[in-house]
Design a protein around this motif. Sequence first.
Motif, PDB file in Angstrom:
ATOM      1  N   ARG A 280       0.822  -1.218   0.000  1.00 23.37           N
ATOM      2  CA  ARG A 280       0.000   0.000   0.000  1.00 23.37           C
ATOM      3  C   ARG A 280       0.852   1.263   0.000  1.00 23.37           C
ATOM      4  N   MET A 281       0.210   2.342  -0.473  1.00 20.61           N
ATOM      5  CA  MET A 281       0.795   3.673  -0.394  1.00 20.61           C
ATOM      6  C   MET A 281      -0.259   4.633   0.142  1.00 20.61           C
ATOM      7  N   HIS A 282       0.159   5.496   1.058  1.00 18.10           N
ATOM      8  CA  HIS A 282      -0.674   6.588   1.552  1.00 18.10           C
ATOM      9  C   HIS A 282      -0.216   7.827   0.799  1.00 18.10           C
ATOM     10  N   LEU A 283      -1.028   8.270  -0.135  1.00 18.99           N
ATOM     11  CA  LEU A 283      -0.684   9.360  -1.037  1.00 18.99           C
ATOM     12  C   LEU A 283      -1.331  10.657  -0.569  1.00 18.99           C
ATOM     13  N   TYR A 284      -0.556  11.739  -0.628  1.00 19.42           N
ATOM     14  CA  TYR A 284      -1.048  13.084  -0.309  1.00 19.42           C
ATOM     15  C   TYR A 284      -0.927  13.940  -1.561  1.00 19.42           C
ATOM     16  N   LEU A 285      -1.979  14.705  -1.864  1.00 15.02           N
ATOM     17  CA  LEU A 285      -2.017  15.526  -3.071  1.00 15.02           C
ATOM     18  C   LEU A 285      -2.442  16.940  -2.705  1.00 15.02           C
ATOM     19  N   GLU A 286      -1.834  17.918  -3.352  1.00 16.08           N
ATOM     20  CA  GLU A 286      -2.278  19.300  -3.224  1.00 16.08           C
ATOM     21  C   GLU A 286      -2.475  19.855  -4.625  1.00 16.08           C
ATOM     22  N   MET A 287      -3.622  20.525  -4.815  1.00 18.79           N
ATOM     23  CA  MET A 287      -3.953  21.136  -6.096  1.00 18.79           C
ATOM     24  C   MET A 287      -3.770  22.651  -5.982  1.00 18.79           C
TER      25      MET A 287
ATOM     26  N   ALA B 242      -3.929  26.377  -8.298  1.00 14.17           N
ATOM     27  CA  ALA B 242      -4.569  26.948  -9.490  1.00 14.17           C
ATOM     28  C   ALA B 242      -3.886  28.250  -9.861  1.00 14.17           C
ATOM     29  N   ASP B 243      -3.683  28.402 -11.151  1.00 13.01           N
ATOM     30  CA  ASP B 243      -3.073  29.600 -11.717  1.00 13.01           C
ATOM     31  C   ASP B 243      -1.787  29.923 -10.958  1.00 13.01           C
ATOM     32  N   ASP B 244      -1.672  31.121 -10.419  1.00 15.47           N
ATOM     33  CA  ASP B 244      -0.441  31.510  -9.736  1.00 15.47           C
ATOM     34  C   ASP B 244      -0.590  31.545  -8.218  1.00 15.47           C
ATOM     35  N   ARG B 245      -1.637  30.931  -7.699  1.00 19.74           N
ATOM     36  CA  ARG B 245      -1.839  30.922  -6.236  1.00 19.74           C
ATOM     37  C   ARG B 245      -0.724  30.147  -5.553  1.00 19.74           C
ATOM     38  N   ASP B 246      -0.263  30.681  -4.437  1.00 21.24           N
ATOM     39  CA  ASP B 246       0.753  29.988  -3.647  1.00 21.24           C
ATOM     40  C   ASP B 246       0.136  28.981  -2.691  1.00 21.24           C
ATOM     41  N   GLU B 247      -1.136  29.172  -2.357  1.00 19.44           N
ATOM     42  CA  GLU B 247      -1.825  28.270  -1.433  1.00 19.44           C
ATOM     43  C   GLU B 247      -2.648  27.261  -2.230  1.00 19.44           C
ATOM     44  N   PRO B 248      -2.763  26.047  -1.726  1.00 20.71           N
ATOM     45  CA  PRO B 248      -3.557  25.047  -2.455  1.00 20.71           C
ATOM     46  C   PRO B 248      -5.036  25.404  -2.482  1.00 20.71           C
ATOM     47  N   VAL B 249      -5.696  24.998  -3.567  1.00 16.87           N
ATOM     48  CA  VAL B 249      -7.146  25.171  -3.677  1.00 16.87           C
ATOM     49  C   VAL B 249      -7.872  23.917  -3.209  1.00 16.87           C
ATOM     50  N   ALA B 250      -7.146  22.816  -3.122  1.00 14.39           N
ATOM     51  CA  ALA B 250      -7.704  21.562  -2.610  1.00 14.39           C
ATOM     52  C   ALA B 250      -6.550  20.682  -2.160  1.00 14.39           C
ATOM     53  N   ALA B 251      -6.864  19.800  -1.241  1.00 18.43           N
ATOM     54  CA  ALA B 251      -5.880  18.815  -0.784  1.00 18.43           C
ATOM     55  C   ALA B 251      -6.607  17.489  -0.657  1.00 18.43           C
ATOM     56  N   GLY B 252      -5.887  16.424  -0.910  1.00 15.91           N
ATOM     57  CA  GLY B 252      -6.510  15.109  -0.831  1.00 15.91           C
ATOM     58  C   GLY B 252      -5.537  14.061  -0.341  1.00 15.91           C
ATOM     59  N   GLU B 253      -6.116  12.991   0.126  1.00 16.09           N
ATOM     60  CA  GLU B 253      -5.347  11.819   0.525  1.00 16.09           C
ATOM     61  C   GLU B 253      -5.994  10.605  -0.109  1.00 16.09           C
ATOM     62  N   GLN B 254      -5.170   9.634  -0.436  1.00 15.31           N
ATOM     63  CA  GLN B 254      -5.678   8.376  -0.956  1.00 15.31           C
ATOM     64  C   GLN B 254      -4.871   7.233  -0.360  1.00 15.31           C
ATOM     65  N   MET B 255      -5.552   6.160  -0.059  1.00 16.50           N
ATOM     66  CA  MET B 255      -4.888   4.912   0.300  1.00 16.50           C
ATOM     67  C   MET B 255      -4.974   4.026  -0.933  1.00 16.50           C
ATOM     68  N   LEU B 256      -3.821   3.673  -1.470  1.00 11.37           N
ATOM     69  CA  LEU B 256      -3.739   2.900  -2.707  1.00 11.37           C
ATOM     70  C   LEU B 256      -3.237   1.491  -2.401  1.00 11.37           C
ATOM     71  N   LEU B 257      -3.766   0.523  -3.127  1.00 10.92           N
ATOM     72  CA  LEU B 257      -3.404  -0.882  -2.940  1.00 10.92           C
ATOM     73  C   LEU B 257      -2.870  -1.448  -4.244  1.00 10.92           C
ATOM     74  N   HIS B 258      -1.735  -2.127  -4.174  1.00  8.16           N
ATOM     75  CA  HIS B 258      -1.159  -2.816  -5.325  1.00  8.16           C
ATOM     76  C   HIS B 258      -1.863  -4.173  -5.441  1.00  8.16           C
ATOM     77  N   VAL B 259      -2.338  -4.495  -6.633  1.00 11.11           N
ATOM     78  CA  VAL B 259      -3.109  -5.725  -6.812  1.00 11.11           C
ATOM     79  C   VAL B 259      -2.592  -6.558  -7.976  1.00 11.11           C
ATOM     80  N   ASP B 260      -2.785  -7.847  -7.828  1.00  7.14           N
ATOM     81  CA  ASP B 260      -2.616  -8.814  -8.912  1.00  7.14           C
ATOM     82  C   ASP B 260      -3.988  -8.886  -9.567  1.00  7.14           C
TER      83      ASP B 260
END
Length: 163
Positions: A91-98, A100-118
């Motif tokens: 597994r990976m615990h992923l963090y994302l920040e979005m 927009a344009d030239d903003r220095d602060e994120p407009v959204a943030a997210g987390e995902q728990m990802l699973l590697h599968v066969d």
Amino acid sequence: MPRHAQLPAYQDIVRAEWVDYNGHLRDAFYMLIFSFATDALIDAIGLDDSVRKARGRSIYTLEAHINYLHEIKEGAKVQVQMRVLAHDAKRMHLYLEMFADDRDEPVAAGEQMLLHVDTSGPRAAVFDDDVAARVRALVDAQASLPAAGFAGRVIGLPRPTRT
């Protein structure tokens, strides 16, 4: 997450069909953009389409959380920066920040728990050695970054107090 950091990134533009009746990016499309960004990360760790097909491997999302921080409108140029906060053999615990344009602060943030599968199962599978090495290298390269600002948040209302 500093915008200048050398992190896996994804770029897009807010399309007209993604905008709601208020003229803002519709909430579901924040997740779509984060999903496209996750695809870019999956490619970056060595699980591009040809490898996924050849090895019968993929990544599934087990859980996702989004913090909507600022509205954005049609035509906004967005960039998603990603980092792996933690990982184990499957597994990976992923963090994302979005941003927009030239903003220095994120407009959204997210987390995902990802699973590697066969995919022949489908069932959880240990990362192949080369992929695991790339995940470790990514985590190591990001180790000095400041704490993820919106990670680990819990949704809920305070419990009412009894009088």
